[in-house]
Design a protein around this motif. Sequence first.
Motif, PDB file in Angstrom:
ATOM      1  N   ASN A 159      41.478  40.891  37.766  1.00  0.00           N
ATOM      2  CA  ASN A 159      41.564  42.252  38.076  1.00  0.00           C
ATOM      3  C   ASN A 159      42.988  42.806  37.521  1.00  0.00           C
ATOM      4  N   THR A 160      44.029  42.029  37.935  1.00  0.00           N
ATOM      5  CA  THR A 160      45.377  42.307  37.517  1.00  0.00           C
ATOM      6  C   THR A 160      45.676  42.854  36.140  1.00  0.00           C
ATOM      7  N   LEU A 161      44.974  41.521  35.433  1.00  0.00           N
ATOM      8  CA  LEU A 161      45.070  41.822  33.911  1.00  0.00           C
ATOM      9  C   LEU A 161      44.292  43.259  33.219  1.00  0.00           C
TER      10      LEU A 161
ATOM     11  N   LYS B  16      44.061  45.869  35.001  1.00  0.00           N
ATOM     12  CA  LYS B  16      44.792  46.948  35.267  1.00  0.00           C
ATOM     13  C   LYS B  16      46.042  47.285  34.242  1.00  0.00           C
ATOM     14  N   LYS B  17      46.569  45.942  34.023  1.00  0.00           N
ATOM     15  CA  LYS B  17      47.755  46.007  33.004  1.00  0.00           C
ATOM     16  C   LYS B  17      47.240  46.460  31.805  1.00  0.00           C
TER      17      LYS B  17
ATOM     18  N   ASN C 197      44.836  48.583  30.970  1.00  0.00           N
ATOM     19  CA  ASN C 197      44.628  49.964  30.896  1.00  0.00           C
ATOM     20  C   ASN C 197      45.834  50.903  30.926  1.00  0.00           C
TER      21      ASN C 197
END
Length: 120
Positions: free
Chosen positions: A2-4, A6-7, A9
């Motif tokens: 999920n953090t990947l 976001k990064k 985006n």
Amino acid sequence: MNTLLKKMNILGLVLLLALALAVPAFAAETEGGSDAAQTEAMAEAGTTSWKALASALAVGLAAAGGAVGMGIASGKAAESIGRQPEAEGKIRTTLMLGLVFIETAIIYALLVVILIIFVL
């Protein structure tokens, strides 16, 4: 994961913002001269702008891809040496050979960009 996402985006938004801020450079007007000369100068400026953008993207992607590849290779080599210290010489030799090939690909991208800028 999920953090990947976001990064990615955020990176896409930053790239979109950079391109949006570059629009005035593509729309620059020339002063003086006849209409034909003005049109040719504008076409040349547009071509130069697109060459610069293509060159920047090509070198940037090549350097970023090479850096990621080198980081992964170095990390895996260190991990392999930690697991099997007696094979350190072979692992190090293979690592150096791989790093040379990655760096060669980046240099080829730089040569292509130089050709784009000065020949096309």
